[in-house]
Enzyme design. Structure first.
Site, PDB file in Angstrom:
ATOM      1  N   TYR A  93       0.756  -1.382  -0.038  1.00 38.06           N
ATOM      2  CA  TYR A  93      -0.087  -0.003  -0.095  1.00 38.06           C
ATOM      3  C   TYR A  93       0.814   1.439   0.115  1.00 38.06           C
ATOM      4  CZ  TYR A  93      -4.282  -2.774   0.607  1.00 38.06           C
ATOM      5  OH  TYR A  93      -5.515  -3.449   0.424  1.00 38.06           O
ATOM      6  N   HIS A 151     -16.388  -3.044  -4.223  1.00 35.94           N
ATOM      7  CA  HIS A 151     -15.870  -3.564  -5.486  1.00 35.94           C
ATOM      8  C   HIS A 151     -16.865  -4.699  -6.475  1.00 35.94           C
ATOM      9  CE1 HIS A 151     -12.352  -1.529  -4.007  1.00 35.94           C
ATOM     10  NE2 HIS A 151     -12.286  -2.246  -2.890  1.00 35.94           N
TER      11      HIS A 151
END
Length: 494
Positions: A237, A361
């Site tokens: 990340y 998502h």
């Protein structure tokens, strides 16, 4: 097709595109500023001064968090996910892991499988003149073999990576502990090769990140032996903050240096910047090389490998996958070359799930599913692991949105510890395809006992001990005569 996916990730909608561009620029400059401080640290002569600079670097690493927060407050539209109507549980605090050794000492050490009897050892040194060499042997402190490899580096705005070393060692004996040293000096590490025979155990953990939850996941993983780790994308990340790649490598080193970690990329590895850095996955490819050449792939983003009776295919959700693409053609060939007598188990790992009943998502893996699902179905793939959705969900065997006993079992396991928090909201009423779903951090284990049976278990982090929250026995499709004759018919729709 690739550019479409990258544009979709980079700019969720038109009004936020410029702000996303500005945000990434700020992130890159912040990372460069931290890197400059890191280089400045190298001029200090004494250990006390190094420690003082380490504190300074930790303070500077808080600067990205401050800017990130300001962006959220003043420009929230630039940071929203495409499905911005779902709810997340607060994530754990970010963990910054500094380098405690000298500039010539290896750091961020991790290993990966390369062929049947070899492993790649990867590490980074701040010292540019350090050698790309690994000494190794079966006794601590005694190295009977030595291998030399190659090295690389990259630049991202003002950030310059350290020297990235990659050395392939072997041939290695199965089920054996080896002791090794990187670069001719520094600390000794140890690794264990996969066993010579079944059973074999895989750890599966997606969307790992580097938070307090990540640390919890890794501690849970370490409490029980395993042979190979599978990571379906979204590793550090870093999102253009390159020093976070370094911090992540140091955080996972105690684990990734002992057992092979086989990874594929996620959307957080894309790291493009229009015009200046239009080529995606540069840091990921430099830091985490996988054995794609050994499986006749032309890209580090998708490849396959074999260990004992298991063939594992790592697919790329964020590069071309249509029927005329290189990835599609490669997958066709790879599946066709599997001998299911010698290799009864076939596993696929990718990032964006093809089946998902979480509000987060929704539909993001649908195009890839429509393109490639039939290939997996005809090849009688046993399991498909995905990440991306920050929750755990296990499905039944499926083909084309219907229950099908000859299709793969699908598992979403994007709950490793990411900084974005959990995706708490699932669609109701539950689909008959979804057998277990829970928004908690954790990891999974696939233990293949023999040529016909395996056991899958999911371990929730919320528990102090490694408690199995979900588990199921699986029988490989390679032994199903009915499936190879395609006698089963679907009967339930999503």
């Amino acid at each position: 097709m690739t550019s479409c996916f990258l544009q979709k990730e980079f700019c969720s909608f038109g009004a936020g595109c410029f702000m996303r561009f500005l945000y990434l620029f700020i992130e890159a400059v912040k990372g460069s500023f931290i890197s400059i401080n890191k280089l400045h640290e190298s001029t200090r002569a004494t250990q006390n001064q190094k420690n003082m600079m380490g504190k300074c670097r930790s303070s500077l690493m808080a600067f990205p968090i401050l800017i990130h927060t300001l962006c959220l407050l003043f420009f929230p539209q630039s940071l929203l996910s495409e499905d911005y109507n779902f709810v997340r549980q607060p994530a754990g605090q970010l963990i910054i892991t500094p380098h405690q050794g000298s500039h010539s000492d290896p750091q961020q050490v991790h290993i990966s499988l390369v062929g049947k009897e070899k492993m790649r050892v990867s590490w980074i040194t701040e010292e540019k003149h350090a050698e790309s060499v690994v000494e190794y042997g079966t006794e601590a402190g005694k190295y009977s073999a030595k291998s030399t490899g190659e090295n690389t580096s990259y630049r991202y705005f003002l950030y310059n990576s350290g020297k990235i070393h990659n050395v392939v060692i072997g041939p290695l004996k199965p089920g054996t502990t080896y002791f090794y040293r990187c670069g001719g000096s520094g600390p000794e590490f140890s690794l264990k090769t996969p066993p010579p025979n079944l059973p074999i155990e895989f750890v599966v953990v997606g969307d790992l990140g580097q938070t307090e939850w990540t640390a919890s996941t890794l501690k849970h993983v370490e409490r029980r032996e395993y042979d190979v780790a599978l990571l379906p994308g979204d590793l550090s990340y870093a999102d253009s903050q390159q020093p976070l790649w370094d911090s992540f490598g140091r955080l996972v080193e105690p684990y990734a240096s002992k057992r092979p970690w086989m990874v594929t990329e996620g959307n957080h590895e894309i790291e493009i910047f229009p015009i200046i850095y239009p080529q995606p996955f540069q840091p990921y490819n430099a830091r985490w090389p996988m054995p794609f050449q050994q499986s006749a792939s032309t890209s580090n983003l998708y490849y396959s490998f074999q260990v004992l009776a298991t063939h594992v295919i790592m697919l790329a959700s964020y590069t071309d996958f249509h029927s005329q693409s290189q990835q599609y053609t490669w997958l066709q060939s790879d599946l066709a070359n599997i001998d299911r007598v010698k290799t009864p188990w076939v596993i696929v790992v990718l990032h964006a799930p093809w089946y998902n009943t979480n509000e987060a998502h929704q539909g993001e893996g649908e195009s890839m599913r429509q393109s490639m699902e039939e290939l997996l179905y005809k090849a009688r793939v046993d399991l498909v692991f995905a990440g991306h959705v920050h929750a755990y969900e296990r499905f039944t065997r499926i083909y084309d949105n219907k229950i099908d006993s000859c299709g793969p079992m699908y598992v979403t396991i994007g709950d490793g510890g990411n900084r974005e928090g959990l995706a708490l909201m699932f669609k109701n009423p539950p689909s008959p395809l979804s057998l277990y779903r829970e928004p908690s951090f954790g990891h999974g284990r696939l233990r293949i006992l023999n040529e016909t049976h395996a056991h899958w278990s999911w371990h929730r982090n919320n528990d102090t001990d490694a408690v199995v929250a979900d588990g199921v026995w699986i029988e490989t499709l390679s032994s199903s005569k009915a499936c190879w004759k395609q006698q089963d018919a679907p009967n339930e729709e999503l």
